[in-house]
Each structure stands twice: as structure tokens, then as C-alpha cells.
Design a protein around this motif. Structure first.
Motif, PDB file in Angstrom:
ATOM      1  N   THR A  67       0.845  -1.201   0.000  1.00 48.00           N
ATOM      2  CA  THR A  67       0.000   0.000   0.000  1.00 48.00           C
ATOM      3  C   THR A  67       0.875   1.244   0.000  1.00 48.00           C
ATOM      4  OG1 THR A  67      -1.698   1.221   1.210  1.00 48.00           O
ATOM      5  CG2 THR A  67      -0.098  -0.002   2.517  1.00 48.00           C
ATOM      6  N   HIS A  68       0.339   2.329  -0.571  1.00 43.96           N
ATOM      7  CA  HIS A  68       1.043   3.608  -0.580  1.00 43.96           C
ATOM      8  C   HIS A  68       0.710   4.440   0.651  1.00 43.96           C
ATOM      9  CE1 HIS A  68       2.592   2.938  -4.591  1.00 43.96           C
ATOM     10  NE2 HIS A  68       1.372   2.690  -5.038  1.00 43.96           N
ATOM     11  N   THR A  69      -0.252   3.990   1.442  1.00 44.50           N
ATOM     12  CA  THR A  69      -0.642   4.704   2.661  1.00 44.50           C
ATOM     13  C   THR A  69      -0.589   3.733   3.845  1.00 44.50           C
ATOM     14  OG1 THR A  69      -2.974   4.249   2.213  1.00 44.50           O
ATOM     15  CG2 THR A  69      -2.077   6.361   1.434  1.00 44.50           C
ATOM     16  N   PRO A  70       0.606   3.361   4.268  1.00 45.87           N
ATOM     17  CA  PRO A  70       0.733   2.386   5.356  1.00 45.87           C
ATOM     18  C   PRO A  70       0.181   2.928   6.670  1.00 45.87           C
ATOM     19  CG  PRO A  70       2.859   3.405   4.899  1.00 45.87           C
ATOM     20  CD  PRO A  70       1.918   3.851   3.817  1.00 45.87           C
ATOM     21  N   ALA A  71      -0.227   2.009   7.525  1.00 49.88           N
ATOM     22  CA  ALA A  71      -0.737   2.394   8.841  1.00 49.88           C
ATOM     23  C   ALA A  71       0.398   2.937   9.700  1.00 49.88           C
ATOM     24  CB  ALA A  71      -1.381   1.185   9.521  1.00 49.88           C
ATOM     25  N   ARG A  72       0.046   3.670  10.738  1.00 49.85           N
ATOM     26  CA  ARG A  72       1.051   4.222  11.631  1.00 49.85           C
ATOM     27  C   ARG A  72       1.802   3.111  12.360  1.00 49.85           C
ATOM     28  NH1 ARG A  72       1.400   9.353  13.091  1.00 49.85           N
ATOM     29  NH2 ARG A  72       2.227   8.740  15.132  1.00 49.85           N
ATOM     30  N   LEU A  73       3.034   3.384  12.711  1.00 48.75           N
ATOM     31  CA  LEU A  73       3.871   2.408  13.392  1.00 48.75           C
ATOM     32  C   LEU A  73       3.245   1.945  14.697  1.00 48.75           C
ATOM     33  CD1 LEU A  73       6.652   0.931  13.515  1.00 48.75           C
ATOM     34  CD2 LEU A  73       7.518   2.947  14.740  1.00 48.75           C
ATOM     35  N   GLN A  74       2.523   2.839  15.379  1.00 50.09           N
ATOM     36  CA  GLN A  74       1.944   2.486  16.682  1.00 50.09           C
ATOM     37  C   GLN A  74       0.958   1.324  16.584  1.00 50.09           C
ATOM     38  OE1 GLN A  74       2.819   5.582  15.866  1.00 50.09           O
ATOM     39  NE2 GLN A  74       4.314   5.786  17.504  1.00 50.09           N
ATOM     40  N   TRP A  75       0.257   1.209  15.455  1.00 52.21           N
ATOM     41  CA  TRP A  75      -0.659   0.080  15.291  1.00 52.21           C
ATOM     42  C   TRP A  75       0.106  -1.236  15.251  1.00 52.21           C
ATOM     43  CZ3 TRP A  75      -5.502   0.661  16.384  1.00 52.21           C
ATOM     44  CH2 TRP A  75      -6.122   1.881  16.163  1.00 52.21           C
ATOM     45  N   PHE A  76       1.234  -1.237  14.563  1.00 58.70           N
ATOM     46  CA  PHE A  76       2.043  -2.453  14.466  1.00 58.70           C
ATOM     47  C   PHE A  76       2.727  -2.760  15.796  1.00 58.70           C
ATOM     48  CE2 PHE A  76       1.937  -0.673  10.120  1.00 58.70           C
ATOM     49  CZ  PHE A  76       1.249  -1.713   9.500  1.00 58.70           C
ATOM     50  N   ILE A  77       3.068  -1.731  16.554  1.00 56.50           N
ATOM     51  CA  ILE A  77       3.614  -1.946  17.893  1.00 56.50           C
ATOM     52  C   ILE A  77       2.589  -2.661  18.766  1.00 56.50           C
ATOM     53  CG2 ILE A  77       4.260  -0.747  20.027  1.00 56.50           C
ATOM     54  CD1 ILE A  77       5.690   1.327  18.289  1.00 56.50           C
ATOM     55  N   THR A  78       1.334  -2.248  18.666  1.00 58.04           N
ATOM     56  CA  THR A  78       0.273  -2.877  19.447  1.00 58.04           C
ATOM     57  C   THR A  78       0.079  -4.336  19.045  1.00 58.04           C
ATOM     58  OG1 THR A  78      -0.854  -0.745  19.658  1.00 58.04           O
ATOM     59  CG2 THR A  78      -2.154  -2.725  20.099  1.00 58.04           C
ATOM     60  N   VAL A  79       0.046  -4.594  17.734  1.00 60.44           N
ATOM     61  CA  VAL A  79      -0.121  -5.966  17.238  1.00 60.44           C
ATOM     62  C   VAL A  79       1.034  -6.843  17.707  1.00 60.44           C
ATOM     63  CG1 VAL A  79      -0.157  -7.404  15.162  1.00 60.44           C
ATOM     64  CG2 VAL A  79      -1.505  -5.294  15.244  1.00 60.44           C
ATOM     65  N   THR A  80       2.259  -6.329  17.608  1.00 56.14           N
ATOM     66  CA  THR A  80       3.435  -7.084  18.034  1.00 56.14           C
ATOM     67  C   THR A  80       3.364  -7.410  19.518  1.00 56.14           C
ATOM     68  OG1 THR A  80       4.782  -6.002  16.336  1.00 56.14           O
ATOM     69  CG2 THR A  80       5.948  -7.072  18.152  1.00 56.14           C
ATOM     70  N   GLY A  81       2.985  -6.428  20.324  1.00 57.16           N
ATOM     71  CA  GLY A  81       2.855  -6.660  21.757  1.00 57.16           C
ATOM     72  C   GLY A  81       1.836  -7.735  22.081  1.00 57.16           C
ATOM     73  N   ILE A  82       0.721  -7.746  21.363  1.00 53.45           N
ATOM     74  CA  ILE A  82      -0.315  -8.759  21.595  1.00 53.45           C
ATOM     75  C   ILE A  82       0.196 -10.158  21.248  1.00 53.45           C
ATOM     76  CG2 ILE A  82      -2.577  -9.576  20.804  1.00 53.45           C
ATOM     77  CD1 ILE A  82      -3.379  -6.629  20.489  1.00 53.45           C
ATOM     78  N   VAL A  83       0.907 -10.274  20.128  1.00 54.44           N
ATOM     79  CA  VAL A  83       1.451 -11.573  19.716  1.00 54.44           C
ATOM     80  C   VAL A  83       2.486 -12.062  20.739  1.00 54.44           C
ATOM     81  CG1 VAL A  83       2.793 -12.769  17.954  1.00 54.44           C
ATOM     82  CG2 VAL A  83       1.005 -11.159  17.274  1.00 54.44           C
ATOM     83  N   TYR A  84       3.367 -11.163  21.176  1.00 50.90           N
ATOM     84  CA  TYR A  84       4.367 -11.540  22.179  1.00 50.90           C
ATOM     85  C   TYR A  84       3.693 -11.964  23.485  1.00 50.90           C
ATOM     86  CZ  TYR A  84       8.175  -9.466  19.372  1.00 50.90           C
ATOM     87  OH  TYR A  84       9.090  -9.172  18.398  1.00 50.90           O
ATOM     88  N   PHE A  85       2.655 -11.235  23.867  1.00 49.92           N
ATOM     89  CA  PHE A  85       1.917 -11.576  25.087  1.00 49.92           C
ATOM     90  C   PHE A  85       1.323 -12.976  24.997  1.00 49.92           C
ATOM     91  CE2 PHE A  85      -2.464 -11.946  26.627  1.00 49.92           C
ATOM     92  CZ  PHE A  85      -2.255 -11.919  27.997  1.00 49.92           C
ATOM     93  N   ALA A  86       0.697 -13.293  23.862  1.00 47.39           N
ATOM     94  CA  ALA A  86       0.062 -14.599  23.696  1.00 47.39           C
ATOM     95  C   ALA A  86       1.099 -15.722  23.790  1.00 47.39           C
ATOM     96  CB  ALA A  86      -0.663 -14.661  22.360  1.00 47.39           C
TER      97      ALA A  86
END
Length: 440
Positions: free
Chosen positions: A145-164
Motif C-alpha cells: 500500500t502507498h498509505t501504510p498504517a502508523r507504526l503504533q498500530w504495528f507496535i500494538t499488534v506485536t505486543g499482543i502476539v508476544y503476550f500470547a
């Protein structure tokens, strides 16, 4: 000798009639082979952090000093950890936590100093993992995509995966079923990365290997690079890892260290040197940002790095989990009893919730890698083991042994002060550039 500080967490208990005592813990002790622990160290240190090492370690030093420091710091870290592994048993006790060892030898104050240094290191390291995992996910998103989501969204996703992962795979020993997958992912992105680096390096004819900056900047940046090299070679939690090794634990841990400092070093040093060779002093702080080649290669490298980091990050935060699990859970019940599952959900939620928030607030954790290496890992790796040897052996160790360990203590103290000053200076300089919740 000071009185034991092991009572600060839990009463000691006999360990399988082996003639020594070990502190009570919610996690497994004396259960893993040295081969398993060695593989864990190899893949743990060949994690997503290696994608930043060309910029952090080689660019500030250049070829000559860079390669020399890689070899010297690596050899010194190997020796220091080899020495620390031999301190696993003292006076009939087995020390499964670094802070217990320091507290037993030097008293309660050193117990808490070690506790602080370890946990500060592990928390910052985990935040760095969250940021690197988020950058890998964002890099994949950018490819589509030419309009990627903000880094903070990916930080949240990463944290959730690590938590699980930390919730369902709660201990170091429980990671055994994931090591083969993690090793395969490590090989996948290493091979793909090396192939592209060799191709880009051959086609790039305008490489600049000069170390830039004023004389003072070069000195401070070089000290920061030395601290980063230390970070890539040691963790400050060797007794916690060694606690899982089956007897003979000292010999087994030293064999695992040999595997780390041969096969493991070949991987993360190889990527660091190849990245610098391919792009020179302008190499990016996140190596995949520099890569040419097809989209699928970038997606493969970033996806494999993210998935592999799920396993690697657990190794560097599990001592915090162990401390909380030991305090909060019922030790006479299994890790997956209803009561312990509920308590673990609460404990892991606090840790990863805090880490995700801080990482999203300060998404430039690379600057803190140098600070971790200087302020905490220098004493944990070099200073403290020599202090213990001098304390427990006293004059019986011989004159040359005393001079050797006093030399290590003095040199590591000077190194700690110098590299910490360089790291703090870098953070203050970059504070003028970065802002809270930056989308980097």
C-alpha cells in the motif's frame, strides 16, 4: 561472607537429593540438555536485532576498528560468561538467579542492585524487540500500500502476539517445541538477506567506508558501538538460563556457550559485516530498508524476522516472568491450573501493556541499546563475576589471579562510565529530532 539473600523470594528446597539447595521457583529447573540450551542461545541472539547491527556497530568504527572490536568484545564476553557459569554452585547452593548469587556473596544491597540492572536491561530489550517486530510488520505493509498504517498500530499488534506466546509458553524449558521452527526461520531470512546483500554490494560502486563526524563525535560514537557489540554478545541473565541445564550444569552451560560463540557469532557478525560491506557508512539502522530486489524477498525477510523474534524475545524477558510467577502463582499446582492461568494473565498483561505503551511513546529504542550495553551489561558481564571470584577465593586464588580480576574490574568500570556517557549524549542529541508517538 554475607548472609544469604535467597530468603527474599522463597525458602530454599532440596533439589532431587543432589546435595545442594535451590530456591523455590514456579519454573522448571534442571530439565534441559546443553544442546537445547545452546540452540536456544544461537537463535536467541540471531534475532531481529541483527538487522540494526551494521548501522550500530560497524558504521561508527569503520573496517579496522570495527572488525577488531567485534573479535575482542566477543572473546571477552565469551570468557566472562564462561567464568560466570562456573559460579553456579557455591557452598552447597545452586544459584538459579543472578541476584541470588550476588546477594549471597555480598549482601542484600547487591541483591537489589543486580535485580535493578537485570530487569532494566530485560525491559528495555523487550521494548526493542517490540519496536523491531513492528518495523518488520510495517515494512511488509509498505510493500502492499502507498498509505501504510502508523507504526503504533504495528507496535500494538506485536505486543499482543508476544503476550500470547509468553502466556501459553510460559518458561524457558517450554520453548523446546518451538526451537526447530525458530531455527528454520533464522536460516530463511539469513540466507535471503545474504543473497541480496551480496548482489547489492557487487552492484554498488559508490560505497563510502569513511567514519564521519568531528573528532569528539567519532570518539563518542565509537564508544556507543562498543556497547552495542556487547549487547549482541551477552544478556546478563546467564544463571537464569543455566538453571534449566541438566547436571553437570557447569559443563553443559559452557558447551552451550561454545555453540553460541561459534555458530551463533558467525550468523550475527556475518550479517553485520555483510550489511556494512554492501552499503558502507550510509547503511540504514534497519537493514531491510536498504535492500533492493523483488517484493517477495523483502516480505520474506521481514515476515521471517518477525516470526522468529516471537521466540527470541521470550528468552530475554522470561526472568521477569519467573519472578512474578513465583510470587503470584501457587507453586504446588501446575503452570496451567486455573488459578495459575488467571494470575499469569494478570502478570503478563501488566508487563506487555507497559512495554507496548512506552515503545509507542518512544519509537526510537535503538538509541537505548547503547545505554543498556553500557550502564547494565558491562557490570553484569565483566565486573560482577570477577568480584565474586575475588570474594570467595580471597588470597587462596594466588597473586596473579587477584591482579587479573582486579584489572578486569578497573577496566570494566572505566568502560562502563565512558560508554554510558556516550549513550546519554546520543539520546540527548537525538531528543531534539524525535517526538512522542513518532511514526518512524
Amino acid at each position: 561472607m554475607a548472609s544469604s539473600s535467597m530468603d527474599t523470594e522463597a525458602a530454599g528446597q532440596d533439589s532431587k537429593g543432589s546435595g545442594y539447595t535451590v530456591a523455590a521457583t514456579a519454573h522448571a529447573v534442571d530439565s534441559d540438555s546443553w544442546q537445547q540450551v545452546g540452540l536456544l542461545l544461537v537463535i536467541g541472539f540471531n534475532c531481529a536485532y541483527v538487522l540494526s547491527f551494521s548501522n550500530l556497530m560497524m558504521a561508527p568504527l569503520g573496517w579496522g576498528w570495527g572488525v577488531a572490536c567485534l573479535l575482542l568484545v566477543g572473546a571477552a564476553a565469551w570468557y566472562a560468561n564462561w567464568l560466570l557459569a562456573g559460579l553456579h554452585f557455591i557452598d552447597g547452593q545452586r544459584f538459579i538467579r543472578y541476584r541470588d548469587l550476588m546477594g549471597f556473596v555480598f549482601g542484600r544491597k547487591m541483591y537489589y542492585i543486580t535485580y535493578f540492572l537485570q530487569f532494566a536491561t530485560l525491559l528495555l530489550c523487550n521494548m526493542g524487540f517490540i519496536l523491531l517486530g513492528a518495523r518488520a510488520l510495517k515494512a511488509i505493509n509498505v510493500e502492499f500500500t502507498h498509505t501504510p498504517a502508523r507504526l503504533q498500530w504495528f507496535i500494538t499488534v506485536t505486543g499482543i502476539v508476544y503476550f500470547a506466546f509468553a502466556y501459553f509458553v510460559p518458561t524457558i524449558s517450554a520453548m523446546r517445541n518451538w526451537l526447530a521452527t525458530s531455527a528454520a526461520l533464522t536460516l530463511a531470512y539469513d540466507i535471503a538477506l545474504f543473497a541480496i546483500l551480496i548482489r547489492d554490494g557487487k552492484s554498488n560502486k559508490q560505497k563510502d567506508y569513511n567514519v564521519h563526524g568531528s573528532p569528539s563525535e567519532k570518539v563518542f560514537n565509537a564508544l556507543g558501538a562498543v556497547a552495542a557489540i556487547l549487547v549482541c554478545n551477552t544478556s546478563g541473565l546467564l544463571p537464569e538460563i543455566q538453571s534449566t541445564v541438566r547436571e553437570p550444569a557447569v559443563r553443559g552451560m559452557r558447551r552451550a556457550l561454545l555453540l553460541q560463540y561459534t555458530a551463533g557469532v558467525a550468523g550475527y557478525y556475518g550479517v553485520s559485516v555483510a550489511g556494512y560491506w554492501a552499503y558502507g557508512s550510509s547503511v540504514s539502522e534497519y537493514l531491510p530498508n536498504e535492500l533492493g530486489g523483488p517484493r517477495w524477498a523483502s516480505v520474506l525477510i521481514n515476515a521471517a524476522a518477525f516470526l522468529q523474534s516471537v521466540v527470541s524475545q521470550h528468552l530475554f524477558v522470561v526472568p521477569i516472568h519467573e519472578a512474578m510467577d513465583t510470587q503470584l502463582q501457587r507453586l504446588d499446582e501446575g503452570m496451567f491450573s486455573r488459578y495459575n492461568l488467571t494470575r499469569r494473565l494478570f502478570a503478563r498483561g501488566i508487563i506487555f501493556g507497559f512495554n507496548v505503551f512506552v515503545t509507542a511513546l518512544f519509537p526510537f529504542m535503538g538509541d537505548f541499546v547503547n545505554l543498556v550495553g553500557s550502564f547494565a551489561l558491562v557490570p553484569l558481564t565483566f565486573m560482577f563475576p570477577s568480584m565474586v571470584v575475588l570474594k570467595i577465593k580471597g588470597k587462596s586464588g594466588g597473586r596473579w589471579s587477584r591482579l587479573w580480576h582486579w584489572g578486569i574490574i578497573v577496566f570494566s568500570t572505566v568502560l562502563c562510565v565512558a560508554t554510558t556517557a556516550a549513550a546519554v549524549r546520543l539520546i540527548f542529541n537525538n531528543a531534539r529530532i524525535y517526538h512522542f508517538f513518532a511514526d518512524m
